[in-house]
Design an enzyme around this catalytic site. Structure first.
Site, mmCIF file in Angstrom:
data_model
loop_
_atom_site.group_PDB
_atom_site.id
_atom_site.type_symbol
_atom_site.label_atom_id
_atom_site.label_comp_id
_atom_site.label_asym_id
_atom_site.label_seq_id
_atom_site.Cartn_x
_atom_site.Cartn_y
_atom_site.Cartn_z
ATOM 1 N N THR A 62 -9.787 -1.464 1.893
ATOM 2 C CA THR A 62 -8.386 -1.889 1.862
ATOM 3 C C THR A 62 -7.569 -1.238 0.743
ATOM 4 O O THR A 62 -6.368 -1.507 0.620
ATOM 5 C CB THR A 62 -8.323 -3.421 1.726
ATOM 6 N N VAL B 7 6.357 -1.451 -23.663
ATOM 7 C CA VAL B 7 7.611 -1.920 -23.083
ATOM 8 C C VAL B 7 7.503 -3.438 -22.998
ATOM 9 O O VAL B 7 6.544 -3.971 -22.450
ATOM 10 C CB VAL B 7 7.809 -1.318 -21.674
ATOM 11 N N HIS C 2 -12.525 39.809 -9.777
ATOM 12 C CA HIS C 2 -11.503 40.183 -10.766
ATOM 13 C C HIS C 2 -10.279 40.718 -10.032
ATOM 14 O O HIS C 2 -10.436 41.474 -9.078
ATOM 15 C CB HIS C 2 -12.065 41.261 -11.701
HETATM 16 C C1 LIG Z 1 1.756 8.556 -6.074
HETATM 17 C C2 LIG Z 1 0.261 8.676 -5.897
HETATM 18 C C3 LIG Z 1 -0.335 9.919 -5.959
HETATM 19 C C4 LIG Z 1 -1.700 10.051 -5.796
HETATM 20 N N1 LIG Z 1 -2.240 11.298 -5.849
HETATM 21 C C5 LIG Z 1 -3.559 11.450 -5.694
HETATM 22 C C6 LIG Z 1 -4.139 12.758 -5.697
HETATM 23 O O1 LIG Z 1 -3.446 13.763 -5.835
HETATM 24 N N2 LIG Z 1 -5.473 12.860 -5.527
HETATM 25 C C7 LIG Z 1 -6.280 11.756 -5.373
HETATM 26 O O2 LIG Z 1 -7.497 11.915 -5.244
HETATM 27 N N3 LIG Z 1 -5.754 10.516 -5.347
HETATM 28 C C8 LIG Z 1 -4.425 10.337 -5.493
HETATM 29 N N4 LIG Z 1 -3.887 9.084 -5.429
HETATM 30 C C9 LIG Z 1 -4.804 7.937 -5.222
HETATM 31 C C10 LIG Z 1 -5.202 7.839 -3.741
HETATM 32 O O3 LIG Z 1 -4.050 7.678 -2.959
HETATM 33 C C11 LIG Z 1 -6.161 6.672 -3.541
HETATM 34 O O4 LIG Z 1 -7.258 6.804 -4.417
HETATM 35 C C12 LIG Z 1 -6.683 6.645 -2.116
HETATM 36 O O5 LIG Z 1 -5.618 6.536 -1.189
HETATM 37 C C13 LIG Z 1 -7.653 5.483 -1.926
HETATM 38 O O6 LIG Z 1 -8.099 5.465 -0.617
HETATM 39 P P1 LIG Z 1 -8.576 4.127 0.082
HETATM 40 O O7 LIG Z 1 -9.004 4.518 1.457
HETATM 41 O O8 LIG Z 1 -9.549 3.428 -0.778
HETATM 42 O O9 LIG Z 1 -7.298 3.176 0.146
HETATM 43 P P2 LIG Z 1 -5.794 3.371 0.589
HETATM 44 O O10 LIG Z 1 -5.426 4.787 0.736
HETATM 45 O O11 LIG Z 1 -5.002 2.526 -0.326
HETATM 46 O O12 LIG Z 1 -5.765 2.761 2.049
HETATM 47 C C14 LIG Z 1 -6.033 1.432 2.316
HETATM 48 C C15 LIG Z 1 -5.311 1.042 3.591
HETATM 49 O O13 LIG Z 1 -5.732 -0.259 3.955
HETATM 50 C C16 LIG Z 1 -4.662 -0.969 4.514
HETATM 51 N N5 LIG Z 1 -4.956 -2.394 4.365
HETATM 52 C C17 LIG Z 1 -5.125 -3.087 3.206
HETATM 53 N N6 LIG Z 1 -5.463 -4.370 3.475
HETATM 54 C C18 LIG Z 1 -5.518 -4.484 4.820
HETATM 55 C C19 LIG Z 1 -5.821 -5.541 5.702
HETATM 56 N N7 LIG Z 1 -6.206 -6.739 5.239
HETATM 57 N N8 LIG Z 1 -5.736 -5.315 7.027
HETATM 58 C C20 LIG Z 1 -5.384 -4.097 7.514
HETATM 59 N N9 LIG Z 1 -5.107 -3.043 6.721
HETATM 60 C C21 LIG Z 1 -5.170 -3.231 5.395
HETATM 61 C C22 LIG Z 1 -3.471 -0.520 3.693
HETATM 62 O O14 LIG Z 1 -2.276 -0.686 4.440
HETATM 63 C C23 LIG Z 1 -3.800 0.957 3.445
HETATM 64 O O15 LIG Z 1 -3.183 1.771 4.410
HETATM 65 C C24 LIG Z 1 -2.511 8.911 -5.562
HETATM 66 C C25 LIG Z 1 -1.919 7.647 -5.476
HETATM 67 C C26 LIG Z 1 -0.547 7.530 -5.635
HETATM 68 C C27 LIG Z 1 0.077 6.166 -5.525
#
Ligand SMILES: Cc1cc2nc3c(=O)[nH]c(=O)nc-3n(C[C@H](O)[C@H](O)[C@H](O)COP(=O)(O)OP(=O)(O)OC[C@H]3O[C@@H](n4cnc5c(N)ncnc54)[C@H](O)[C@@H]3O)c2cc1C
Length: 465
Positions: A141, A237, A444
């Site tokens: 999630t 802050v 290189h």
């Molecule tokens: C601005 C920004 C820039 C970033 N840049 C990078 C980068 O360059 N490189 C990098 O490695 N990481 C980056 N990250 C971090 C990266 O986005 C996260 O580490 C990654 O998306 C995590 O993946 P995940 O699958 O664990 O969760 P997420 O990508 O957060 O996906 C989880 C999904 O679960 C869904 N969900 C949650 N609860 C429920 C539920 N109960 N039922 C149904 N759906 C649900 C949510 O809607 C979401 O779509 C960045 C993050 C941000 C905010």
């Protein structure tokens, strides 16, 4: 299978969840993935990695042209910013990639269950009023922005925003204050600095980029200062007010002292992210979260309840998309009875500023605590390609065990640092030594030769310094 709707039901379609679902389906398991967002891809594709990189890339090109840097290369002419088109290309990138995941789901026969999932028992979840029973449930999630107590984010108003709001600003702020000198704050602060904003970063700690190698943190701070970003370190802050369309922040030294105020057109709150574990009704499945709101797992990504697994940002470890993806593959392989492993000691991390800042493995401070080490460094200024391209800022640092020469950590500040770090990670994954890197023939002229030279410097024998 008769009693179950699915072999595997994944909750969340971010890089952890969608990858787990695709791999599970590839392994012949009947798989569904629940996602409450309107599009697949999670934080990363919708409001994280991808849109931020779209803005970083475009703003970097703008700044190069607008600041006269290109004029030095004989490329002249005036440029103007069309922010709406810049935003449109960002939205296009997101649309293309999130649509791509939908295509991959169809291709691999992963069923997308649209809605919010909540447990009703250890093997059943409710999604939009329908009950689904699965032999295995993977919690993926992800995470959301951590709020700062006393400060209200309102992305619509575009004055106090989080990272999602900072991607969408309709005009370049006169003064942007970034609260938090971590990766996301520095990346998005860099975007708006390049587009013309004055940017001040307020950081509670005495240095930016917590968790990275100490020397690299200091060097990065110098590079950003040279670019005109201002820093207020060791500063906290304590409040923010919105008055007449502007924000007034109250800050004071972290260690205590006199308060002062800072006026800003936009404030970006980027103090970190927290796991999305509320609203899952984990208690119905017999699960709870730890003090940081994360789901605890074992080495195989299993929770304490048989058949429930968890991966990505909602479990302990760095909150990074590639870590979540690798865990997604591993968990699906474990569910299928194969051996899925992620080496959590070797997860590269990258800050996609210019230059990029990248690291993998131990910092020099951590490595010293574990035993005797040798360190080799090489400045990018002495790398022929970087110098020719006017990209001389930064350095490469290789940390090796003094006795075995095994590479323990690599840290890079270089325009292509994010790409260069892959070689370091692979060397470390293979248990390689600094000599292995030093005696590998590198093309290189490439920026990667700086990694070779830093490895040669571990034995005190670089050629070009
Ligand atoms: C601005 C920004 C820039 C970033 N840049 C990078 C980068 O360059 N490189 C990098 O490695 N990481 C980056 N990250 C971090 C990266 O986005 C996260 O580490 C990654 O998306 C995590 O993946 P995940 O699958 O664990 O969760 P997420 O990508 O957060 O996906 C989880 C999904 O679960 C869904 N969900 C949650 N609860 C429920 C539920 N109960 N039922 C149904 N759906 C649900 C949510 O809607 C979401 O779509 C960045 C993050 C941000 C905010």
């Amino acid at each position: 299978m008769a009693d179950y709707d699915f072999d595997v039901l994944v909750i969340g379609a971010g890089p952890g969840g969608y990858v787990a679902a695709i791999r599970a389906a590839q392994l012949g398991l009947k798989t569904a993935c629940v996602e409450s967002r309107a599009t697949l891809g999670g934080t990363c594709l919708n409001v994280g990695c991808i849109p931020s990189k779209a803005m970083l890339h475009a703003s970097e090109l703008f700044e190069e042209a607008a600041s006269g840097k290109l004029a030095k290369l004989g490329i002249k002419g005036t440029v103007e910013l069309d922010l709406e088109t810049m935003h449109a290309q960002r939205r296009d990138a997101v649309k293309g990639l999130t649509g791509g995941i939908e295509y991959l789901f169809k291709k691999n026969k992963v069923e997308w269950l649209k809605g919010h999932a909540a447990f009703t028992s250890a093997d059943t979840v409710d999604v939009a009023g329908k009950s689904y029973r699965a032999k295995n449930i993977v919690i993926a999630t992800g995470s959301s922005v951590t709020p700062l107590p006393g400060i209200t984010v309102d992305n619509e108003a575009q004055i106090i925003v989080d990272s999602t709001g900072a991607l969408e600003l309709a005009k370049v702020p006169g003064h942007m204050v970034v609260i938090g000198g971590g990766v996301i704050g520095l990346e998005l602060g860099s975007v708006w600095k390049r587009l013309g904003a004055k940017v001040t970063v307020v950081e509670y700690l005495d240095q930016i980029l917590p968790g990275m190698d100490g020397e690299i943190r200091k060097e990065a701070n110098k590079v950003f200062k040279k670019q005109g970003i201002q820093f207020k370190l060791s500063t906290k802050v304590t409040g923010a007010e919105v008055k007449d369309g502007k924000a007034v922040l109250t800050v004071e030294p972290s260690a205590g002292g006199d308060a002062e105020t800072i006026d800003a057109d936009v404030v970006l709150v980027s103090i970190g992210r927290r796991p999305n574990t509320d609203g899952l009704a984990l208690d119905k499945a017999g699960l709870s979260v730890n003090g940081r709101g994360q789901v605890e797992i074992d080495h195989d990504f299993q929770t304490k309840v048989p058949g429930i697994w968890a991966i990505g940002d909602c479990v302990p470890g760095p909150m990074l998309a590639h870590k979540a993806e690798d865990e997604g593959i591993a968990v699906a392989e474990n569910i299928a009875g194969l051996t899925g492993i992620v080496n959590h000691e070797i997860i590269p991390s990258v800050v996609y500023t210019m230059p990029e800042i990248a690291g993998v493995g131990l910092t020099e401070e951590q490595a010293k605590e574990r035993g005797e080490i040798r360190v080799g460094k090489f400045p990018m200024m002495a790398n022929s390609r970087a110098k020719t391209n006017h990209e001389g800022d930064g350095l490469v640092k290789v940390i090796a065990d003094a006795k075995t020469d095994r590479v323990l950590g690599v840290w890079i500040i270089a325009s292509l640092g994010g790409t260069m770090i892959a070689q370091a990670a692979q060397t470390m994954e293979f248990g390689g030594t600094s000599e292995d890197i030093a005696y590998t023939c590198h093309a290189h002229p490439t920026h990667s030769e700086a990694l070779k030279e830093a490895a040669m410097a571990v034995q005190g024998k670089p050629i070009h310094i």
